[in-house]
Design an enzyme around this catalytic site. Sequence first.
Site, short mmCIF file in Angstrom:
data_model
loop_
_atom_site.label_atom_id
_atom_site.label_comp_id
_atom_site.label_asym_id
_atom_site.label_seq_id
_atom_site.Cartn_x
_atom_site.Cartn_y
_atom_site.Cartn_z
N GLY A 121 0.83 -1.21 0.00
CA GLY A 121 0.00 0.00 0.00
C GLY A 121 0.85 1.24 0.00
N ASP A 122 0.62 2.13 0.97
CA ASP A 122 1.39 3.38 1.06
C ASP A 122 2.40 3.32 2.20
OD1 ASP A 122 -0.35 3.32 3.13
OD2 ASP A 122 -1.21 5.32 2.80
#
Length: 476
Positions: free
Chosen positions: A372-373
Amino acid sequence: MSRENIFYLFVTIAILLGGVSLFSIFLQLDMQFLDYRFILFAIFTITVASRMSLQIPRLKLVLTFSDSMIFLAFLTFGGKEAILVSTVETIATCYILKKQGANIDRQTFLFNVASAILTTTISYFTISFVLNYTSRTVDFNNTNDLFVFLGVIALSQFFFNSLLASVFVSLKGDLNLWDAWKKGGFSISVTQIVGASIAGVAYKLIKNGDYFATGIAVTVLVVAYLNYRKIIRDMTTSIREAEKAQFEKAEVEKSRAEQAESHAEELRISLAEQEIISEQLQESNLALERAAYYDDLTDLPNRAYFVERLRLLLELSINISNKYFVLFLDLKRFKNINNRLGHSIGDKILILVAKRLLRTVKMEDTVARLGGDEFAIILNDLKSVEEAKRYARKIHQKLIQPFSLNGHKIFTDVQIGLSPFEEEHQKPEDILRDADIAMHFAKEREIPFAVFDKDLRSKVLETIKLESHLRFALER
């Protein structure tokens, strides 16, 4: 004039001179000398002597008794009669050789006959010139005179016969004269010397009039000839069998060499194929390894790689405390970028974040995308926590700079949790947990970064306990 034209001119001249010589001899002959003895002598030469030859094994040398008959004709009848004997003997020999398979065309046949006539004629005039020049009378009953006479004829026969034959071979085979003479001159010299010797012995036996001794000598000669022919035939057979065995052995070795070469080629091809397969397997393993340990989007190491790296450092946990630090990064408002601008823009932002992180840390540091981030960094061999904070501050400043995409400036923010390696860390998850706690603390306080310590862990645990109690109270 071409070499072929010179050859035909030479052969034509030799045939014409031979014909003229033979015709002039016929004109000079006294027919009363051609009695029954000469006729029987000529018949014996044609039917018997021309067929009596000995092939020396391994050499291109044939000893014939027909040459002896020419020398014996010189001694018994005279030079002119010897020329006639030489003519009929050459005709008979060519005929026999042609029946045995020799390639004798008309031109070669006529040249051989003419060469024999010319050689014998020249030998006759040579011995006549020598006798006239020395004013010497030859007594054939004297052994010295006999063999001097035969020696002069033999040398004359050898010289002129080898000269004519060498010129013929040289012009026909495109060889120089010396090479042509070396090919046939030796065999001609041996033939003439042996023929003269046999003729001398035969003449002495005949002239002595001892028919009993002559009969014994002829019998011994015939038996020796037949035995020698048998020995030569056996030797020739043995040599041919040996050559055949050698040839078969060479063929077998050649076949084995070809098979070995074929097997070597097959092995080479197989090894090349195996090498290609090995390279493909290696590439496949590398691809699988990369797929297992690297992030497809950013080309950074993934969570699995990062965890393995942490495990290795924990196993080498000698003096790593306060020298190695883990940074846990979480991009702020990244979900808004994906929702508003689309996932393709979000993916490009992640790629640019990865590049900025790599340019900020040292080459030996490890930068990974956990998913993800979320990103994580291992900072290697730092001197203090303050140095780790400077890196965290530098990373924060890099990532809050706007990204330019498609003519738009996109702003992001990041929270960073920083955890040093501690002796109490037993597993990679322990370090990641502490860095994650520090990151959440920074997010709650809305500060760029936070450093994990034991007090922070206690605060987080109290917060979790408080949240748990509040949830339990609401449920009641």
